[in-house]
Design an enzyme around this catalytic site. Sequence first.
Site, PDB file in Angstrom:
ATOM      1  N   ASP A   9     -10.856   1.729  -3.312  1.00 63.20           N
ATOM      2  CA  ASP A   9     -11.421   1.192  -1.787  1.00 63.20           C
ATOM      3  C   ASP A   9     -12.620   1.249  -1.686  1.00 63.20           C
ATOM      4  O   ASP A   9     -13.308   1.174  -0.819  1.00 63.20           O
ATOM      5  CB  ASP A   9     -10.780   2.391  -0.767  1.00 63.20           C
ATOM      6  N   ASP A  23       0.694  -1.146   0.137  1.00 58.68           N
ATOM      7  CA  ASP A  23      -0.028   0.081  -0.071  1.00 58.68           C
ATOM      8  C   ASP A  23       0.844   1.206   0.055  1.00 58.68           C
ATOM      9  O   ASP A  23       2.232   1.148   0.347  1.00 58.68           O
ATOM     10  CB  ASP A  23      -1.045  -0.140   1.322  1.00 58.68           C
ATOM     11  N   CYS A  58      -1.378  -1.281  -4.503  1.00 59.09           N
ATOM     12  CA  CYS A  58      -2.663  -0.560  -3.858  1.00 59.09           C
ATOM     13  C   CYS A  58      -1.797   0.762  -3.560  1.00 59.09           C
ATOM     14  O   CYS A  58      -0.838   0.842  -2.946  1.00 59.09           O
ATOM     15  CB  CYS A  58      -3.154  -1.345  -2.733  1.00 59.09           C
ATOM     16  N   ASN A 118      -0.442   5.271   0.942  1.00 58.70           N
ATOM     17  CA  ASN A 118      -1.351   6.212   1.221  1.00 58.70           C
ATOM     18  C   ASN A 118      -1.229   7.582   1.732  1.00 58.70           C
ATOM     19  O   ASN A 118      -2.053   8.218   2.074  1.00 58.70           O
ATOM     20  CB  ASN A 118      -1.897   5.505   2.607  1.00 58.70           C
TER      21      ASN A 118
HETATM   22  C1  GLA Z   1      -5.644   1.651   2.571  1.00 58.46           C
HETATM   23  C2  GLA Z   1      -6.022   0.728   1.498  1.00 58.46           C
HETATM   24  C3  GLA Z   1      -6.991  -0.254   1.982  1.00 58.46           C
HETATM   25  C4  GLA Z   1      -6.663  -0.654   3.305  1.00 58.46           C
HETATM   26  C5  GLA Z   1      -6.190   0.182   4.269  1.00 58.46           C
HETATM   27  C6  GLA Z   1      -5.270  -0.355   5.495  1.00 58.46           C
HETATM   28  O1  GLA Z   1      -6.759   2.694   2.487  1.00 58.46           O
HETATM   29  O2  GLA Z   1      -6.410   1.242   0.421  1.00 58.46           O
HETATM   30  O3  GLA Z   1      -7.477  -1.421   1.352  1.00 58.46           O
HETATM   31  O4  GLA Z   1      -5.415  -1.619   3.044  1.00 58.46           O
HETATM   32  O5  GLA Z   1      -5.209   1.079   3.673  1.00 58.46           O
HETATM   33  O6  GLA Z   1      -4.927   0.604   6.501  1.00 58.46           O
END
Ligand code: GLA
Length: 707
Positions: free
Chosen positions: A505, A441, A483, A443
């Site tokens: 998501d 991931d 991701c 973010n």
């Molecule tokens: C991101 C990902 C989600 C999940 C969260 C976990 O938002 O896109 O799918 O894995 O992090 O914190």
Amino acid sequence: MQDSILRLESPTTDVVIKTHPFAEIVYWGPHLHHFSPQDAQSLIRPVANGRLDVDIPLTLMAELGHGLFGAPGIEGHRQGLDGSPVFRTVAIEQQGQSLTINAEDEHAGLRLTSELALDESGVLVVRHGLTNLRAQPWQVDRLAVTLPVSERAKEVMAFHGRWIREFQPHRLTLEHDSFVIENRRGRTSHEHFPALMTGTPAFGEMHGDVWGVHLGWSGNHRLRAEVKTDGRRYVQAEALYLPGEMAIAEGETLWTPKLYASYSAQGLNGMSQQFHRYLRDHIIRFPENKPRPVHLNTWEGIYFNHDPEYIMRMADEAAALGVERFIIDDGWFKGRNDDHAALGDWTLDEKKYPNGLMPVINHVKNLGMEFGIWVEPEMINPDSDLYRAHPDWVLALPGYPQATGRHQLVLNLNIPEAFEYLLERMSWLLGEHPVDYVKWDMNRELVQPGHLGKAAADAQTRQYYRLLETLGQRFPQVEFESCSSGGGRIDYEVLTRCHRFWASDNNDALERNTIQRGMSYFFPPEVMGAHIGHHKCHATFRQHSIEFRGLTALFGHMGLELDPLTVDEHEREGYRRYAALHKQWREVIHHGTQWRVDMPDATTQAQGIVSEDQRQGLFIVSQLAMPDYTLMMPLRMPGLAPDAQYRISLLDHPNIRLTGEGGHTMRKLPAWMEAPQTVSGEWLMQAGLVLPILDPETAILIGVERV
Ligand code: GLA
């Protein structure tokens, strides 16, 4: 002129290039069956009055120095000098359908290497390498790939988006000047997917000439569609450099990312099918005869509440439902009880997992499933042991405060110790546990990304590639998912290092319909993670039936994103049914030819996948809103064999209710739904199949099988 005319050819598309004195693409269009180089003389241009007295070539590098006046392909300088290069061809080498052109500007001390390769699929891949031939560094402000498109390509299509709403197409007519996409978010981004499609007016899924391009790059980028004042048109794409970010030392070469280009005379489907084929032949790495396993990902089921006993019960239930790979999402590492802390501390949370991860992994494997786990290596929470030990490992510019995003900052991967630390921690995870799959991931966006006081977004992207690559080499059995808060890092370059994408998501089936359709323009179904979420969607709080959710997740790489222990038997029965249906059709979905169908009523969305041998086809019609008309339009099914007979079957109950007493949109079913029919491929393609009248937010699944 004909001496310097070269052609790259493929079954669908040709590219004709004039190589001397300046390299210029003079044709990019349908395959030519009767071409000879002297034909190109028909394109020797007149010189217009009121302008320069010479012809102005639209060269591969689109240099301003020719008097092009549009957005040039190169901008930069050597402390103010050597800032207007013009490249003259010095050598060319053609091998099959690949061409390398070397060009130089001896005044500016620069060499340009241009690589063009036209693949069997019809996809053209282009990149440039710029080499500095002098002692002082050459500061690169911009370095782009420019491709001329037909003067007829008057419409532009691109995507906008945001978190939980990726890949939303929009269109415009471009008569003058340019349309520009700029991304400075430090990842491919939800907002500015690096692609442009241009085409003849009103180009659609099945008709029109389309020239589509995608820049394979996971960092900052700029794409442009431009109309010159003389009417010529081009598309241009580049990595976007922050001020001062990029300079090349003597002897060094800077390569542009690869630009992938697909021309189609058969509308957007033709463009996408060529891209899909290219990806399947050259970029997607997946064992030929291994089906992609159905997932269960724990995130929306349990979030940070990890209890191994409970997780093992979830796994029992998952296996019973037909799940083939079980993935533990965020929350397994030390101190990670919510999203405020612990990113960076990649050791097991022994409070949650007192006996380690192995009991859970063994349990999952004993159930016959593969095991996957979530990581987000590039990030660091200020509330973490790693940050307390190394506050200087943050990607930042000195003196400026960094705002957190989701309470986190970015680790500077350009610091060797930070890079090594991650490599060691990830190697612990993947080396000491039999992990089959990693959900990787990312973010947070990059803000003022800096290393040693200099902008470092580009360098960070390259280090991320290096880290993923190194781990991929060390652990070749591990599959990686890209991701980034859902679909924030989806592109062809990262796909050379990963195996699939988490598309969004947002598991709301209604939203997923448009997101997944948008993604399908550039990516085939097997790399698109598509999960059935909770019946009350966690992102939108909308509620959908299991039928609509199940059918929507069917046309990708399927999974579940929920806790199967907390739902009723009707829901579970649905998961079982759609997992089984997916497995039954998986071969067709993951290897067949995908067709998006133009429907006259914009509230209806239809698509199909036809097996390569045209023996089987799977079509879905999704009714996104209240139909505009009282009858739905017939579904014309593209891609079938015209001379074959097909048996039509309703594969999934579309949740159609017939009351006959008011309420609902339909009183009587179409005849074929009462008594199965056999119809010719030609008829299904030209006349089609009438559809039942669907209620909003429902879907129907139709199969055709050659008899
Ligand atoms: C991101 C990902 C989600 C999940 C969260 C976990 O938002 O896109 O799918 O894995 O992090 O914190």
